[in-house]
Motif scaffolding. Structure first.
Motif, PDB file in Angstrom:
ATOM      1  N   SER A 237      -0.111   7.037   0.699  1.00 25.07           N
ATOM      2  CA  SER A 237      -0.578   8.322   1.228  1.00 25.07           C
ATOM      3  C   SER A 237       0.606   9.208   1.579  1.00 25.07           C
ATOM      4  O   SER A 237       0.574  10.429   1.357  1.00 25.07           O
ATOM      5  N   ASP A 308      -7.483  11.864   1.465  1.00 25.96           N
ATOM      6  CA  ASP A 308      -6.273  12.278   2.160  1.00 25.96           C
ATOM      7  C   ASP A 308      -5.310  13.010   1.228  1.00 25.96           C
ATOM      8  O   ASP A 308      -4.593  13.924   1.647  1.00 25.96           O
ATOM      9  N   LYS A 335     -12.132  14.651   9.770  1.00 23.36           N
ATOM     10  CA  LYS A 335     -10.808  14.063   9.983  1.00 23.36           C
ATOM     11  C   LYS A 335     -10.168  14.657  11.240  1.00 23.36           C
ATOM     12  O   LYS A 335     -10.862  15.113  12.150  1.00 23.36           O
ATOM     13  N   ARG A 380      -1.428  15.843   8.117  1.00 21.12           N
ATOM     14  CA  ARG A 380      -1.486  16.072   6.672  1.00 21.12           C
ATOM     15  C   ARG A 380      -1.478  17.561   6.331  1.00 21.12           C
ATOM     16  O   ARG A 380      -0.981  17.950   5.272  1.00 21.12           O
TER      17      ARG A 380
END
Length: 417
Positions: A237, A308, A335, A380
């Protein structure tokens, strides 16, 4: 952010958060000591470590090796509520593990965590005979777990919003009094590769679980985890960002340490980048993305298995010829922030025509411009939008420190590319 030309870089991503936060509770439940090598040190894993300590498992962090004293399937009852911060893996995995505690356990998190539903998990635990309750509004934390053991049996579980609720039950299931059999409500499971990753880590510590012919999961009672030395591979990720950096800036970026047989979900980003016009090279312990002068092409892609990575891909789409549609990602709204809404807002600031639907995002590139990018305290969002600054002057990331949730050194690495 500093713009630059074609890249030529070799990096190593930090240890996998997904594997670290699975290996930690498994090792805590095991019989005997475990040595975890290459574990990720970040805000999410610190939340897991703190909560495990409150449950009686004090992990010794010694440089690159963590020593986990196994509790032989029985956790302590904490005197205070566990604080999981905004770590979804911590609160979900330990809600299930808390059924094996010697007494009641209450788990809580920050303001955003109190907006993230967890009743799908507490309902399944209760159906398996382990009383648990989501006491926040809308089935959200705080969570109460009675403790005292996991009787087991059959339960239907809703995996349509998060695969972590399924993984959570699986992690505790070897210690149930009876076999555990899970059926998936509506035969739906988002991000299935993450459940497969859970099964792989369980097997590594000596407990078997398997998919049934009906599409559910079965775990035999009477098993236990055995402490061992366990290597945690780099985080796919996290590797998504240097991979996408090569797609955006051109040139070559290699990420070392990723085994060729890794089953981490976000490695499925590599063939997606190939579809957009990049070249991908895999070796025994690396993956590499290259792009020359050829333009990127917009694509239509289902990212349910790797949601993700959708954030980094959305930023890559800014530089493509033609629109990109990312679909089947409704759980992005649950999220660290509502990521679909956040992506729409910030992509528009950079000049794209971006439209978020209930479970999808469409990006139609336009003339790009610098902007001040809000991150919504979402690691992210920060890491993905920083990539735009490789090509677009004037991109400023608000609160870059939130990247410490999973990659504390990210911006230093990005600057070195």
């Amino acid at each position: 952010m500093r713009t630059r030309g074609a890249l030529d870089a070799v990096v190593r991503a930090p240890g996998s958060k997904s594997i670290t936060n699975r290996a930690l509770p498994i090792a805590a439940l095991a019989t005997g000591e475990s040595l975890l090598h290459g574990a990720l040190s970040s805000d999410d894993t610190e939340a897991m470590l703190d909560c495990l300590g409150a449950l009686g498992c004090d992990v010794a962090e010694d440089s690159d090796t963590w020593r986990v004293p196994g509790q032989a399937g029985r956790l302590g009852a904490p005197t205070e509520r566990l604080f999981a911060r905004n770590s979804g893996t911590t609160i979900r995995f330990l809600t299930a593990a808390a059924s094996l505690a010697g007494g009641p356990v209450t788990l809580d998190g920050d303001a955003r965590m109190r907006e993230r539903p967890i009743a799908d998990l507490t309902d399944a635990l209760s159906a398996l005979g382990a009383p648990a309750e989501a006491r926040g509004a809308g089935g959200c934390p705080p969570v109460y777990v009675a403790g005292g053991g996991l009787p087991g049996g059959r339960a239907e579980i809703d995996g349509s919003r998060s695969s972590q609720v399924v993984s959570a039950v699986l992690l505790a299931a070897p210690y149930a009094e009876r076999d555990v059999e899970l059926s998936l409500r509506g035969d739906t499971l988002v991000s299935r590769p993450y459940v497969d990753l859970t099964l792989e880590v369980m097997r590594s510590f000596g407990a078997e679980a398997e998919w049934t012919s009906a599409g559910g999961l079965h775990v035999r009672a009477g098993q236990h985890y055995t402490g061992r030395s366990f290597e945690i591979e780099p985080d796919a990720s996290a590797a998504a960002y240097p991979f996408c950096a090569a797609a955006i800036a051109g040139g070559r970026v290699r990420v070392n340490g990723i085994p060729s047989d890794s089953i981490q979900a976000d490695l499925a980003l590599l063939p997606i980048l190939e579809r957009m016009g990049c070249r991908v090279k895999r070796g025994p312990d690396f993956a590499e993305v290259c792009r020359g002068d050829e333009p990127l092409q917009g694509i239509d892609v289902d990212m349910n298995a790797l949601p993700d990575a959708a954030l980094a891909l959305a930023v890559v789409a800014l530089f493509a010829t033609g629109p990109t549609r990312i679909r089947n990602v409704a759980n992005l709204r649950l999220k660290e922030t509502d990521r679909l809404a956040a992506l729409q807002a910030e992509l528009r600031k950079l000049g794209a025509n971006a439209t978020a639907q209930a479970d999808s995002l469409e990006i139609d590139p336009g003339p790009l411009r610098g902007a001040r990018i809000e991150t919504y305290a979402d690691h992210r969002m920060a890491m993905a939008f920083a990539l735009a600054g490789l090509r677009v002057p004037g991109v400023t990331i608000v609160d870059p420190g939130c990247a410490a949730k999973t990659w504390p050194g990210y911006f230093s690495i990005l600057e070195q590319l």
